[in-house]
Design a protein around this motif. Sequence first.
Motif, PDB file in Angstrom:
ATOM      1  N   PHE A  42       0.925  -0.926  -0.167  1.00  0.00           N
ATOM      2  CA  PHE A  42       0.304  -0.294  -0.017  1.00  0.00           C
ATOM      3  C   PHE A  42       0.374   1.701   0.131  1.00  0.00           C
ATOM      4  O   PHE A  42       0.487   2.306  -0.859  1.00  0.00           O
ATOM      5  CB  PHE A  42      -1.335   0.165   1.305  1.00  0.00           C
ATOM      6  CG  PHE A  42      -1.895   1.180   1.000  1.00  0.00           C
ATOM      7  CD1 PHE A  42      -2.511   2.222   0.336  1.00  0.00           C
ATOM      8  CD2 PHE A  42      -1.579   1.655   2.620  1.00  0.00           C
ATOM      9  CE1 PHE A  42      -3.731   2.908   0.607  1.00  0.00           C
ATOM     10  CE2 PHE A  42      -2.644   2.593   3.101  1.00  0.00           C
ATOM     11  CZ  PHE A  42      -3.742   3.420   1.412  1.00  0.00           C
ATOM     12  N   TRP A  45       2.297   1.209  -3.713  1.00  0.00           N
ATOM     13  CA  TRP A  45       1.326   2.029  -4.732  1.00  0.00           C
ATOM     14  C   TRP A  45       0.422   3.809  -4.092  1.00  0.00           C
ATOM     15  O   TRP A  45       0.726   4.277  -4.566  1.00  0.00           O
ATOM     16  CB  TRP A  45      -0.116   1.474  -4.021  1.00  0.00           C
ATOM     17  CG  TRP A  45      -1.169   1.890  -4.574  1.00  0.00           C
ATOM     18  CD1 TRP A  45      -1.669   1.467  -5.930  1.00  0.00           C
ATOM     19  CD2 TRP A  45      -3.155   2.994  -4.104  1.00  0.00           C
ATOM     20  NE1 TRP A  45      -3.159   1.818  -6.561  1.00  0.00           N
ATOM     21  CE2 TRP A  45      -3.452   2.851  -5.400  1.00  0.00           C
ATOM     22  CE3 TRP A  45      -2.216   3.683  -3.536  1.00  0.00           C
ATOM     23  CZ2 TRP A  45      -4.467   3.664  -5.426  1.00  0.00           C
ATOM     24  CZ3 TRP A  45      -3.297   4.321  -2.895  1.00  0.00           C
ATOM     25  CH2 TRP A  45      -4.809   4.821  -3.924  1.00  0.00           C
ATOM     26  N   GLY A 111      -3.825   7.904   3.107  1.00  0.00           N
ATOM     27  CA  GLY A 111      -3.942   7.316   2.970  1.00  0.00           C
ATOM     28  C   GLY A 111      -4.775   6.769   4.592  1.00  0.00           C
ATOM     29  O   GLY A 111      -4.460   6.853   5.548  1.00  0.00           O
ATOM     30  N   ILE A 113      -6.485   2.197   6.780  1.00  0.00           N
ATOM     31  CA  ILE A 113      -6.703   1.106   6.423  1.00  0.00           C
ATOM     32  C   ILE A 113      -7.546   1.166   8.372  1.00  0.00           C
ATOM     33  O   ILE A 113      -7.057   1.716   8.559  1.00  0.00           O
ATOM     34  CB  ILE A 113      -5.411   0.505   6.555  1.00  0.00           C
ATOM     35  CG1 ILE A 113      -4.003   1.455   6.028  1.00  0.00           C
ATOM     36  CG2 ILE A 113      -5.758  -0.977   6.208  1.00  0.00           C
ATOM     37  CD1 ILE A 113      -3.178   0.392   5.492  1.00  0.00           C
ATOM     38  N   PHE A 129      -9.325  -0.231   1.864  1.00  0.00           N
ATOM     39  CA  PHE A 129      -8.514   1.049   1.976  1.00  0.00           C
ATOM     40  C   PHE A 129      -8.826   2.036   0.850  1.00  0.00           C
ATOM     41  O   PHE A 129     -10.077   2.081   0.780  1.00  0.00           O
ATOM     42  CB  PHE A 129      -6.850   0.717   1.235  1.00  0.00           C
ATOM     43  CG  PHE A 129      -6.585  -0.808   1.630  1.00  0.00           C
ATOM     44  CD1 PHE A 129      -4.715  -0.007   2.555  1.00  0.00           C
ATOM     45  CD2 PHE A 129      -7.071  -1.721   1.168  1.00  0.00           C
ATOM     46  CE1 PHE A 129      -4.069  -1.539   2.388  1.00  0.00           C
ATOM     47  CE2 PHE A 129      -6.051  -3.102   1.540  1.00  0.00           C
ATOM     48  CZ  PHE A 129      -4.814  -2.177   2.526  1.00  0.00           C
ATOM     49  N   ASP A 131      -8.258   6.475   0.080  1.00  0.00           N
ATOM     50  CA  ASP A 131      -7.114   7.781  -0.626  1.00  0.00           C
ATOM     51  C   ASP A 131      -7.890   8.983   0.023  1.00  0.00           C
ATOM     52  O   ASP A 131      -9.773   8.182   0.157  1.00  0.00           O
ATOM     53  CB  ASP A 131      -6.072   7.955  -1.667  1.00  0.00           C
ATOM     54  CG  ASP A 131      -7.056   7.854  -2.906  1.00  0.00           C
ATOM     55  OD1 ASP A 131      -8.551   8.524  -2.625  1.00  0.00           O
ATOM     56  OD2 ASP A 131      -6.564   7.505  -3.762  1.00  0.00           O
ATOM     57  N   ASP A 140      -6.732  -1.125  -7.755  1.00  0.00           N
ATOM     58  CA  ASP A 140      -6.421  -1.030  -7.379  1.00  0.00           C
ATOM     59  C   ASP A 140      -5.391  -1.744  -5.703  1.00  0.00           C
ATOM     60  O   ASP A 140      -4.376  -1.833  -5.426  1.00  0.00           O
ATOM     61  CB  ASP A 140      -6.684   0.158  -6.155  1.00  0.00           C
ATOM     62  CG  ASP A 140      -7.097   1.575  -7.329  1.00  0.00           C
ATOM     63  OD1 ASP A 140      -6.508   2.022  -8.278  1.00  0.00           O
ATOM     64  OD2 ASP A 140      -8.042   2.587  -6.519  1.00  0.00           O
ATOM     65  N   ILE A 141      -6.413  -2.567  -5.319  1.00  0.00           N
ATOM     66  CA  ILE A 141      -6.057  -3.565  -4.729  1.00  0.00           C
ATOM     67  C   ILE A 141      -5.321  -4.684  -5.396  1.00  0.00           C
ATOM     68  O   ILE A 141      -4.182  -4.842  -4.291  1.00  0.00           O
ATOM     69  CB  ILE A 141      -8.359  -4.433  -3.802  1.00  0.00           C
ATOM     70  CG1 ILE A 141      -8.087  -3.199  -3.410  1.00  0.00           C
ATOM     71  CG2 ILE A 141      -7.096  -5.512  -3.031  1.00  0.00           C
ATOM     72  CD1 ILE A 141      -7.725  -2.579  -2.416  1.00  0.00           C
ATOM     73  N   ILE A 144      -2.375  -3.329  -4.935  1.00  0.00           N
ATOM     74  CA  ILE A 144      -1.937  -3.641  -3.526  1.00  0.00           C
ATOM     75  C   ILE A 144      -0.799  -4.854  -3.492  1.00  0.00           C
ATOM     76  O   ILE A 144      -0.208  -4.455  -3.072  1.00  0.00           O
ATOM     77  CB  ILE A 144      -2.278  -3.162  -2.783  1.00  0.00           C
ATOM     78  CG1 ILE A 144      -2.620  -1.733  -2.975  1.00  0.00           C
ATOM     79  CG2 ILE A 144      -2.006  -3.444  -0.840  1.00  0.00           C
ATOM     80  CD1 ILE A 144      -3.372  -1.011  -2.380  1.00  0.00           C
TER      81      ILE A 144
END
Length: 542
Positions: A42, A45, A111, A113, A129, A131, A140-141, A144
Amino acid sequence: MEKRDYSKLQNGSDIRGVATEGFPGEIPNLTSTEAIRIAKGFLLWLCEKTNKIPSDLKISIGRDPRITGMELKYGLLNGFGPYDVEVLDCGLASTPAMFMSTLFPGFKCDGAIMITASHLPFNRNGFKFFDKEGGLDKKDISAILRNAESDERLAKLTPFLSNKPPETSRMTQYPGKPAPLMDAYCDHLINLIRRGVNHSLTFDKPLTGMKIVVDAGNGSGGFYATKVLEPLGADISGSQFLKPDGRFPNHAPNPEDKAAIASICDAVKNTGADLGIIFDTDVDRSAAVDNNGKEIARNGIVAMAASLVAERFPGTTIVTDSITSTELTDFLENTLELKHLRFKRGYKNVINKAIELNAAGEDCQLAIETSGHAAMKENHFLDDGAYLATKIVIKAAKLFAIGKTIDTVLEDLKEPAEAEEVRIPIKGEAFAEIGDKVIAELSQWAKNYPGMELVQPNYEGVRIAFDMELPPQRSASQDADENAATRLTGWCLLRKSLHDPLLPLNVEASAKGGCRKIYEFLYGFLSQYQELDIAPLKEKLV
């Protein structure tokens, strides 16, 4: 160390896995070891997206009360710590609050979590997650997790190392900075209720005289009763399961669970409450119970949320998942005079569709699943169960002030006589292809069957409307007119599961016994496929 396939931890736009032993055959695959690498994935990323170096980033971490939450938090801290990331430890939190940590003054995180597996059993856990733009998408996952399993990718972070703790450590080496996020989030909700109700005489305590039951299911949501409603004057004495307990000893923390809904309905009736609110574990979903002890869930929670939106945004579009009823469409379009777009299952699907509509110039104020995920444009299209509950509380308080009750909001909503779901397993490895084949052939079959009509537009699976005359059936205890006929009206939706080798079948009928009639038609068609385990459907016909 054996190379792990981290992609198996992906569950749509979340990460989920077995975090501890608890059920036979379920071997832990999401521990502090995996959390360390996922944190680094993460971080990489986020660096690439923001064009910042790790020491310039601020990341918040929160958790629900699952028994493995602390261990996974330590793993995340060990992943971030060597790179001088500023990490805020928000402790026990809700998923929506974690997103708000990217927006609230005094936090402004890059970000966030949330450590949670929503309503899944106690031995599971996972990560959500965020942002500043919202919840991360499936792609996106995937990125990561590709980072997490690649030593080559993670080596891009090496120039920013200040220390390197052992990755096998199960104790935190890097503390986070304690952050009172939930206090800020509760203040946010309190101010929304005060401004929304706007009682001139009781502005500070606008819920005075109201009795509201909250059921947190021993998840994270107990704060809503004690830190939001009670300070505003509400009587919360009938509330239940507010104490966080990661083993969830009373009922599943899930607004779709029948036992959970029955429990809060009983609590509202037994205490004479004006309103009930029930949350899932991490408070991104909610449902309600009216003053009569009747649930406001599934189609009802969609109708309630849409009613609240319609007051400020007449004619707006409501995006829902695919299994909403015909009666709900009638309520949205003919009673509320809104537009209804029935889309796909999956909360990110409905949210992304709503965002897409707005980008194209069509006003869409609400994206909502029957599961209780509700995201409003005015709230950053964040699926926030506490925000939806707050909107309902405001409406209930306004009605209370003029001697009315919350049940009046939905008095024109009709409901199907029967609504059921059957989940049909697909056998074999090529389950996606098999599912597509069955759906395509069912669509063609229904198209040519008298009394069946394919519902269009349709964005998921095949939806069939039934409207046909059926011959009466004589039973041993009942006379029947040989010349009489029974009309079957209802619908079914057969679709592929988002994640599992299953074909969920949703069926609704306008008269008792109608679902069984629809099952009979479908059993005759589906029994030709050896790749399907139709035993669950057969059970409906016994």
